[in-house]
Design an enzyme around this catalytic site. Structure first.
Site, PDB file in Angstrom:
ATOM      1  N   SER A  31    -123.278  -7.138 -40.896  1.00  0.00           N
ATOM      2  CA  SER A  31    -123.711  -8.256 -40.073  1.00  0.00           C
ATOM      3  C   SER A  31    -122.541  -8.631 -39.196  1.00  0.00           C
ATOM      4  CB  SER A  31    -124.091  -9.450 -40.952  1.00  0.00           C
ATOM      5  OG  SER A  31    -124.282 -10.618 -40.183  1.00  0.00           O
TER       6      SER A  31
ATOM      7  N   TYR B  43    -122.208 -16.098 -47.117  1.00  0.00           N
ATOM      8  CA  TYR B  43    -122.694 -14.834 -46.557  1.00  0.00           C
ATOM      9  C   TYR B  43    -121.562 -14.113 -45.819  1.00  0.00           C
ATOM     10  CZ  TYR B  43    -125.886 -11.713 -43.976  1.00  0.00           C
ATOM     11  OH  TYR B  43    -126.541 -10.641 -43.445  1.00  0.00           O
TER      12      TYR B  43
ATOM     13  N   LYS C 256    -120.100 -10.418 -46.727  1.00  0.00           N
ATOM     14  CA  LYS C 256    -120.174  -9.333 -45.743  1.00  0.00           C
ATOM     15  C   LYS C 256    -118.786  -8.854 -45.314  1.00  0.00           C
ATOM     16  CE  LYS C 256    -124.565  -8.713 -45.690  1.00  0.00           C
ATOM     17  NZ  LYS C 256    -125.118  -7.440 -46.176  1.00  0.00           N
TER      18      LYS C 256
ATOM     19  N   THR D 170    -136.194 -10.574 -38.575  1.00  0.00           N
ATOM     20  CA  THR D 170    -136.583 -10.326 -39.965  1.00  0.00           C
ATOM     21  C   THR D 170    -136.868 -11.682 -40.616  1.00  0.00           C
ATOM     22  OG1 THR D 170    -134.339 -10.515 -40.844  1.00  0.00           O
ATOM     23  CG2 THR D 170    -135.035  -8.304 -40.109  1.00  0.00           C
TER      24      THR D 170
END
Length: 187
Positions: free
Chosen positions: A50, A63, A67, A100
């Protein structure tokens, strides 16, 4: 993903996101390495990361940490496997916003409390089928890293890479507002 600041989310969120978005990659890869060595034909490990794995983005704190860890682990693994002269190649695909359900499913301040809606970054993101085609082309080309993102996110990646201090000032003053979408879960 997450949609809460570090201050507003519990440590349980950090643990859950780390397990899902980092340690799951590690445990799967480590489980498969012995079988890959026996194969003798080589293997391509392709990770979808990401932009958050390269740039610290507000309300995505956990997050981003997970990542960033994926990128670091697999960059190091790539070097180790090259030193071993193994047939394993590693590619990190840095994805921008993609249409998404990631925002809907994003965790807010505690595990099980989800954001429950989309946001404009995702709604205006890349189409998933386009992203899949680009990932397959990247894997076929054997690239070590590629960036697949809309122009503004691509600019951000270059800006943070080549002008990190200036980029952090701009992120704090302007761009952060675009990404700082959060809401608190009901107690």
């Amino acid at each position: 993903s997450t949609r809460a600041t570090a201050r507003n989310s519990s440590f349980d969120v950090d643990v859950m996101v780390t397990n899902v978005d980092y340690l799951s990659y590690v445990v799967l890869t480590k489980s498969l390495l012995p079988f890959i060595d026996k194969n003798k034909k080589g293997c391509k490990i392709v990770n979808t990361v990401s932009v958050a794995g390269k740039i610290g983005v507000p309300v995505r704190t956990s997050y981003c940490g997970a990542k960033h860890a994926v990128v670091g682990f697999f960059d190091a693994l790539r070097v180790e496997e090259t030193m071993r002269k193994s047939q394993i190649s590693v590619t990190n695909v840095i994805l921008g916003s993609t249409k998404t359900q990631i925002a809907h499913n994003a965790v807010i301040n505690k595990p099980g409390a989800n954001f429950g809606e989309s946001d404009s970054n995702i709604d205006n993101g890349l189409k998933a089928d386009f992203v899949c085609e680009r990932i397959l082309a990247t894997a076929h080309a054997g690239l070590k890293e590629t960036w697949i993102a809309q122009p503004l996110e691509m600019f951000g990646l270059y800006f943070f890479t080549y002008f990190p201090d200036s980029a952090k000032v701009v992120m704090t003053k302007r761009a952060a507002k675009k990404y700082a979408v959060q809401k608190d879960a009901e107690k």
